[in-house]
Design an enzyme around this catalytic site. Structure first.
Site, PDB file in Angstrom:
ATOM      1  CB  CYS A 127      25.449  41.395  39.330  1.00 12.02           C
ATOM      2  SG  CYS A 127      26.184  40.863  40.903  1.00 12.02           S
ATOM      3  CB  CYS A 133      31.896  42.409  42.983  1.00 13.18           C
ATOM      4  SG  CYS A 133      32.738  40.909  42.453  1.00 13.18           S
ATOM      5  CB  CYS A 136      32.245  41.611  35.613  1.00 12.50           C
ATOM      6  SG  CYS A 136      30.805  41.559  36.671  1.00 12.50           S
ATOM      7  CD  GLN A 340      40.170  28.786  26.593  1.00 10.98           C
ATOM      8  OE1 GLN A 340      39.818  29.800  27.185  1.00 10.98           O
ATOM      9  NE2 GLN A 340      41.301  28.729  25.912  1.00 10.98           N
ATOM     10  CD  GLU A 393      51.039  23.064  27.783  1.00  9.81           C
ATOM     11  OE1 GLU A 393      51.368  23.620  28.846  1.00  9.81           O
ATOM     12  OE2 GLU A 393      50.379  23.624  26.891  1.00  9.81           O
ATOM     13  CB  CYS A 467      44.010  35.373  26.447  1.00 14.95           C
ATOM     14  SG  CYS A 467      45.678  34.974  26.986  1.00 14.95           S
TER      15      CYS A 467
END
Length: 512
Positions: A127, A133, A136, A340, A393, A467
């Site tokens: 990129c 940026c 990432c 996801q 949930e 996560c």
């Protein structure tokens, strides 16, 4: 931990760098700034040479001031032993580092030049906006090396917090390395001096938006439309009042109604838009067959905008879809639902979780943090009509969505309940019938509260999808103390080119 080989995605191409590599990084606009005197000193300071000894858990290089370290001005520093966390640097490299932040116990900096010993796993970032940026931070590193590093992070945390290693390390789950992200929130800001709008992620460690023309991480249906979105917003009368775009994408399914486009954008407008502005948005979105929403206030204010006279606005949201072909399942969701972000990894993750639970027909399974049924429905397929799955949930809306998805897929051996899982719920009727297996997929904060009452479920097998490796390791210690053994663990590259670690672990009850 044994080294592992990960699969290579055909969507990812990497280019090897030259022996030395200059990385141009603009001045960092930090949120929490040091004193003005320190800022001036850091701004004027020359880059310093360092040897990169290792990596932090977020993928930054780690260096240490040596004894009698000589700065560029000839001054001998007294920082012996102080650590520096260096963005864009890899182990073994010699780098010139621009210090961007100095604190009492550590410093932060950017590698502006790799002067010697470039790491053989270093690649040219795909990129053009990488380094500016903040979307990432690992594109300078081979994807295979990234995922192996993430497994080492998980291994280290399991040892550090729970003093354990799994009986078996799983092969890393990998998918598309580029163009994978189907959900995101993009900031918007109109810059009058440049007469253009900015659309994208924030700069690294900054509240400023990065000036992007494209994004290689986003699904290309949006990632390569950023320049067009900037142009569109720049033409609006209310261009100064558009603050954010929330995007959600599903899969294109030919058999579904034409009104259910697979791309949806929610435009966060800080004041009502004129009819002329809405017409411009409608033309742009209709040409791409996208769903258009406006959000002037909170989530309850989101309003779908009809693009044609045939659009059905009887419900607040249109629908999006994704599939799990392995289990002949189609899931329906709305743009604001949690799903996801990496569809290819999600397909592999659900299958891996189901395989690890090793279910048999007739068994009962409990799915905690069940969402819209992403795991519950495949599990229900596996236990058959004589078995059952209970999904629990915290969000009532997601609970309703899960039940709808079960019904839509012809599944009638599931029950879904809305429950605050941070409180002991084992007195509920659904909780005291006994379970053979348990799946848990908590948020980043983990499931510490659940660990306190989890033994009451008496499940023989547990699969924990995480996560956050730190909270997984913490909760692993609790499970070990409750008589479970860690049989398997591994990582999943849900967020390639970032330091985010998605992991999975299987626990088995030890026989008395």
């Amino acid at each position: 931990m044994q080294p592992t080989d990960s699969k290579t995605s055909t969507s990812d191409t990497t280019e090897q760098p030259n022996e030395t590599q200059t990385i141009t990084i603009p001045p960092s606009k930090k949120k929490s700034k040091p004193s003005s005197k320190t800022r001036r000193r850091l701004k004027d300071a020359e880059p310093l040479p360092f040897a990169i000894d290792g990596l932090s858990h977020d993928g930054r290089g780690v260096a240490v001031y040596g004894n009698g370290f000589v700065e560029a001005d000839g001054h001998i520093t007294d920082k012996h032993g102080k650590k520096i966390f260096v963005s864009f640097a890899l182990p073994g490299e010699s780098a010139l580092v621009k210090i961007t932040n100095s604190r009492t116990s550590f410093e932060e900096g950017d590698a502006v030049n790799i002067t010697a010993n470039p790491n053989p796993e270093r690649v040219v970032p795909p990129c053009p906006h990488f380094g500016v940026c903040g979307g990432c931070n690992l594109q300078h590193w081979q994807p295979e090396a990234q995922i192996n590093f993430k497994q080492s992070v998980l291994a280290e945390m399991l040892v550090h917090q729970a003093n354990v290693a799994p009986d078996h390390w799983l092969e890393p789950v990998v998918g598309d390395r580029l163009g994978y992200r189907t959900k995101a929130r993009l900031g918007v800001r109109y810059v009058a001096k440049k007469e253009t709008a900015l659309v994208g992620f924030r700069e690294r460690s900054s509240n400023f938006l990065a000036e992007l023309n494209e994004c290689h991480i986003l699904d290309p249906r949006i990632g390569f439309e950023i320049e067009n979105l900037k142009t569109l917003i720049s033409t609006l009368e209310s261009r100064n009042k558009i603050a954010q775009l929330e995007l959600a994408m599903g899969e294109y399914l030919p058999e579904l109604p034409d009104g259910d486009q697979p791309v949806a954008l929610i435009v966060r407008n800080l004041e009502p838009l004129s009819d002329a502005d809405i017409d411009k948005l409608k033309v742009f979105f209709a040409a791409r067959n996208w769903q258009l929403y406006l959000q002037p206030k909170g989530a309850d204010s989101i309003q779908r905008i009809a693009l044609t006279a045939a659009d059905d606005l009887s419900e607040q949201f249109g629908r999006l879809y994704y599939q799990l072909p392995e289990y002949d399942l189609t899931f329906e969701f709305i743009p604001t639902d949690f799903t996801q972000v990496n569809l290819s990894v999600n397909r592999q993750m659900t299958k891996l979780a189901c395989d690890l639970l090793d279910l048999k027909a007739g068994e009962r399974v409990l799915d905690l943090f069940s969402g819209l049924g992403n795991f519950s429905l495949p599990l229900a397929r596996l236990v058959g009509e004589t078995g059952s799955v209970v999904g629990v949930e915290g969000s009532e809306a997601m609970t309703i969505r899960a039940a709808d998805n079960a019904r839509r897929n012809g599944i009638n051996n599931t029950e879904f309940y809305s429950q605050d899982l941070t409180h002991d719920c084992t007195d509920k009727p659904w909780a005291n019938q006994g379970f053979d297996a348990l799946l848990i997929d908590p948020p980043r904060s983990g499931a510490w509260e659940i660990m306190q009452y989890l033994p009451k479920f008496n499940a023989e097998r547990i699969v924990y999808v995480s996560c956050n490796p730190a909270t997984l390791a913490r909760d692993t210690k609790a499970l070990l103390e409750q008589g479970y053994r860690l049989t398997h663990a591994g990582v999943m590259d849900m967020f390639c080119h970032t330091g985010h670690v998605e992991s999975i672990a299987r626990f088995e009850k030890v026989s008395a």
